[in-house]
Design a protein around this motif. Structure first.
Motif, PDB file in Angstrom:
ATOM      1  N   LEU A 152       0.829  -1.215   0.000  1.00 17.63           N
ATOM      2  CA  LEU A 152       0.000   0.000   0.000  1.00 17.63           C
ATOM      3  C   LEU A 152       0.864   1.265   0.000  1.00 17.63           C
ATOM      4  CD1 LEU A 152      -2.728  -1.175   2.503  1.00 17.63           C
ATOM      5  CD2 LEU A 152      -3.116  -0.570   0.103  1.00 17.63           C
ATOM      6  N   LYS A 153       1.958   1.248   0.756  1.00 16.51           N
ATOM      7  CA  LYS A 153       2.875   2.397   0.760  1.00 16.51           C
ATOM      8  C   LYS A 153       3.465   2.617  -0.629  1.00 16.51           C
ATOM      9  CE  LYS A 153       4.528   1.999   5.501  1.00 16.51           C
ATOM     10  NZ  LYS A 153       5.710   1.694   6.324  1.00 16.51           N
ATOM     11  N   ALA A 207       2.307   1.797  -3.450  1.00 13.95           N
ATOM     12  CA  ALA A 207       1.273   2.210  -4.406  1.00 13.95           C
ATOM     13  C   ALA A 207       0.708   3.590  -4.071  1.00 13.95           C
ATOM     14  CB  ALA A 207       0.141   1.177  -4.416  1.00 13.95           C
ATOM     15  N   GLY A 208       1.164   4.199  -2.974  1.00  8.19           N
ATOM     16  CA  GLY A 208       0.657   5.511  -2.581  1.00  8.19           C
ATOM     17  C   GLY A 208      -0.779   5.463  -2.092  1.00  8.19           C
ATOM     18  N   ARG A 209      -1.188   4.345  -1.535  1.00  8.84           N
ATOM     19  CA  ARG A 209      -2.576   4.168  -1.100  1.00  8.84           C
ATOM     20  C   ARG A 209      -2.793   4.426   0.377  1.00  8.84           C
ATOM     21  NH1 ARG A 209      -6.304   3.770  -5.158  1.00  8.84           N
ATOM     22  NH2 ARG A 209      -5.302   2.805  -6.947  1.00  8.84           N
ATOM     23  N   LEU A 210      -1.732   4.705   1.138  1.00 12.02           N
ATOM     24  CA  LEU A 210      -1.869   5.030   2.563  1.00 12.02           C
ATOM     25  C   LEU A 210      -1.546   6.496   2.777  1.00 12.02           C
ATOM     26  CD1 LEU A 210      -0.219   2.129   4.602  1.00 12.02           C
ATOM     27  CD2 LEU A 210      -2.629   2.665   4.416  1.00 12.02           C
ATOM     28  N   LYS A 211      -2.328   7.156   3.596  1.00 15.60           N
ATOM     29  CA  LYS A 211      -2.020   8.526   3.993  1.00 15.60           C
ATOM     30  C   LYS A 211      -0.836   8.465   4.943  1.00 15.60           C
ATOM     31  CE  LYS A 211      -6.883   9.706   3.811  1.00 15.60           C
ATOM     32  NZ  LYS A 211      -8.086   9.955   4.603  1.00 15.60           N
ATOM     33  N   GLN A 244       0.691   5.270   7.865  1.00 14.13           N
ATOM     34  CA  GLN A 244       1.832   4.455   7.481  1.00 14.13           C
ATOM     35  C   GLN A 244       2.607   3.892   8.666  1.00 14.13           C
ATOM     36  OE1 GLN A 244       4.298   6.198   4.474  1.00 14.13           O
ATOM     37  NE2 GLN A 244       2.557   6.760   3.214  1.00 14.13           N
TER      38      GLN A 244
END
Length: 53
Positions: free
Chosen positions: A41-42, A44-48, A52
């Motif tokens: 997720l990190k 892919a830029g999917r977590l704020k 993180q």
């Protein structure tokens, strides 16, 4: 924060590989799956940023 529970169906060979990998790193399979998902997720830029940690 309470953790969300849900059933996860995996191919037995995938589970066995995850179990070996988790054991090599002294983690439970559950915590290892969470670590792998969080890293993906990190990347892919999917977590704020606050999510993180």
């Amino acid at each position: 924060m309470a953790k969300k529970q849900f059933p996860l169906r995996l191919d037995p060979k995938v589970y066995e590989a995850l179990e070996r990998w988790a054991g090599d790193e002294f983690r439970s399979v559950n915590s290892h799956i969470e670590l792998l998902l969080r890293e993906a997720l990190k990347r892919a830029g999917r977590l704020k940023p606050e999510e993180q940690e």
